[in-house]
Design an enzyme around this catalytic site. Structure first.
Site, short mmCIF file in Angstrom:
data_model
loop_
_atom_site.label_atom_id
_atom_site.label_comp_id
_atom_site.label_asym_id
_atom_site.label_seq_id
_atom_site.Cartn_x
_atom_site.Cartn_y
_atom_site.Cartn_z
N ARG A 182 -3.22 28.15 19.01
CA ARG A 182 -4.36 28.27 18.09
C ARG A 182 -4.03 29.01 16.80
O ARG A 182 -4.78 28.97 15.84
CB ARG A 182 -5.53 28.96 18.83
CG ARG A 182 -6.16 28.09 19.89
CD ARG A 182 -7.04 28.89 20.86
NE ARG A 182 -6.25 29.61 21.87
CZ ARG A 182 -6.77 30.33 22.86
NH1 ARG A 182 -8.08 30.45 22.97
NH2 ARG A 182 -6.00 30.96 23.73
N THR A 231 -1.69 32.71 33.16
CA THR A 231 -1.46 34.16 33.18
C THR A 231 -1.07 34.68 34.57
O THR A 231 -0.31 35.64 34.68
CB THR A 231 -2.70 34.91 32.65
OG1 THR A 231 -3.88 34.35 33.23
CG2 THR A 231 -2.81 34.80 31.14
N LYS A 288 17.96 50.84 -9.61
CA LYS A 288 18.52 50.18 -8.42
C LYS A 288 19.72 50.94 -7.91
O LYS A 288 20.65 51.21 -8.68
CB LYS A 288 18.95 48.75 -8.77
CG LYS A 288 19.39 47.95 -7.55
CD LYS A 288 20.53 47.01 -7.86
CE LYS A 288 21.85 47.64 -7.51
NZ LYS A 288 23.00 46.75 -7.73
N ALA A 340 21.76 56.69 -30.77
CA ALA A 340 20.93 55.52 -30.48
C ALA A 340 21.64 54.23 -30.88
O ALA A 340 22.43 54.21 -31.83
CB ALA A 340 19.60 55.63 -31.23
#
Ligand code: UD1
Ligand code: CA
Length: 456
Positions: A16, A79, A351, A423
């Protein structure tokens, strides 16, 4: 507890569910249903736990590992037949056996214990755990005789119209005298609507033999929910979620909107931590005290210290220190370690990297395969160039380094302590201690050039 055994039924396909995944492996709050059941039984300290496996046997065994012993039910004949498979392990033993279905993840250990105590006090050969359902459709119904004793259990498909009106249901959890159980199983037939050997028939047989059969009624139907389809799965998820959230709230965690807060069963959260709406905490995550998590954060198998904030961010399999700020919109990928007072700002991806105390990566950067010391400032838009198309390379940035905005650090590369990178530099060589590295084209100003262009 000695002379107490448990059998978990987990051999069914779960037709089901309409799923490729075997039913009992469907997770509820991140943990497979059958594992909830086995974990609950484990807390009762029974002598042996035997899980009956069939469909997906290897997967179920792999999931539960050595938490259980296993018997194989090669064909799913019902069962009762499933329980019978445990005879080779338990058949000869004196004692009491608890039987639980692998698709009832919400039944609490306290309820199993209450069932066991009731069974013992009644000196019964069998005791079923029952509950009263608002909508009993699909469950076996408890049919009592005039004296109020349980006479039989009738499955939905075998029930008459009158029997279908009964609201007391079989939860699928039972206590049996172990010897009586295996003796009686031999007498169970399969002459019923499904042609299956029903475990509940043991009750009727024992009753007819004049043995004491009792029922313990729990007043919380929700707890006994059997998950046969995806709708029931969503109900189980909601109930389990509410239960987990309540536990954390009672422990001093503020949850602003429990309906949108998902916490795994095994997560640990310190007091005075606030969970804002839209938070998902998975796996064995540990979060300290005084943190603010969310809104909208997803944390998996990670450890977060005290006083840390994780705003609209994803943290996977990482470790984060105290008073550290993550987000909004940051992504910590697996094996990242952040120290204390660290800042990982918006649109930063980290990471497999380590950042020491007081280091900051505030905006729009990628830090991968890097070891960054403490008190390092990494300017906006900087990147560790860790991948050459074939291999990954390491970047080392020692303490007190200043990395100017828009820097490319082409790995393998080392930037020594206290260095300063101008930079816009593309750094390809080691930068010595306290040196200024500048690696960009020099600017040239052509005076009056704009006027000359315009006059053309
Ligand atoms: C079962 C009970 C029903 C009870 C309900 C409670 C029977 C006949 N019916 O119905 O009275 O109200 O549980 O949730 O017992 N299984 C096996 N091998 C088999 C068949 C089933 O291991 O041959 C396992 C399944 O994997 C599942 C459990 O037993 O974990 C229950 O089986 P399921 O088919 O879900 O029974 P229900 O129809 O729900
Ligand atoms: Ca079921």
């Amino acid at each position: 507890m000695t002379n107490i055994f448990a059998i978990v039924l987990a051999a069914g396909q779960g037709t089901r569910m309409k799923s490729k995944l075997y039913k009992v492996l469907h997770p509820v709050c991140g943990k497979p249903m059958v594992e909830h059941v086995v974990d609950h039984i484990e807390t009762l300290n029974v002598e042996r736990i035997v899980t009956v496996v069939g469909h997906g046997a290897d997967k179920v065994k792999e999931q539960l590992g050595d938490k259980s012993e296993y018997v194989l039910q090669a064909e799913q004949l019902g069962t009762a037949h499933a329980v019978q498979q445990a005879e080779e392990i338990l058949g000869a033993l004196e004692g009491t056996t608890l039987v639980v279905c692998g698709d009832t993840p919400l039944i609490r250990p306290e309820t199993m214990k209450a069932l066991f105590d009731f069974h013992t006090a009644q000196k019964a050969k069998a005791t079923i755990l029952t509950a009263v359902a608002e909508n009993p459709t699909g469950y076996g119904r408890i049919i009592r005789n005039e004296g109020g004793q349980v006479a039989q259990i009738v499955e939905q498909k075998d029930a008459t119209f009158e029997q279908q009106l009964v609201k007391e249901i079989n939860t699928g959890t039972y206590c049996f005298d172990n010897k009586a159980l295996f003796e009686t199983l031999k007498l169970v037939g399969n002459d019923n609507a499904q042609g299956e050997y029903y475990l509940p028939d043991v009750i009727e047989i024992l009753q007819k033999q004049g043995e004491i059969v009792s029922a313990y009624v729990t007043n919380d139907f929700d707890e006994t929910l059997g998950v046969n389809d995806r709708f029931a799965l969503s109900q189980a998820e909601e109930l389990m979620r509410a239960r987990i959230n309540e536990r954390h709230m009672r422990n001093g965690v503020t949850i602003i909107n429990p309906a949108t807060t998902h916490i795994s069963t095994d997560a640990i959260i310190g007091s005075d931590t606030v969970l804002l709406p839209g938070v998902i905490i998975e796996g064995k995550t540990i979060i300290g005290e005084d943190c603010t998590i969310g809104p909208n954060s997803h944390i998996v198998d990670s450890k977060i210290g005290n006083g840390t904030t994780v705003h609209s961010s994803v943290v996977l399999n990482s470790t984060v220190g105290d008073v550290t700020a993550i987000g909004p919109f940051a992504h910590l990928r697996p094996e990242s370690t952040l120290g204390n007072h660290v800042k990982i700002g918006n649109f930063v991806e980290v990471k497999k990297s380590t950042l020491g105390d007081d280091s900051k990566v505030s905006h729009l950067s990628y830090i991968g395969d890097a070891e960054v010391g403490s008190n390092v400032n990494i300017g906006c838009g900087s990147i560790t160039v860790n991948y050459d198309g074939k291999n990954k390379h390491k970047t080392t940035i020692e303490d007190d380094v200043f990395v100017g905005c828009n820097t490319n650090l082409v790995a393998p590369i080392t930037v020594r302590k206290g260095a300063f990178i101008a930079a816009g530099s593309t750094i390809t060589k080691e930068v010595p201690e306290e040196a200024l590295a500048i690696a960009r084209a020099r600017q040239e100003n052509k005076l009056g050039y704009v006027n000359k262009l315009n006059s053309k």
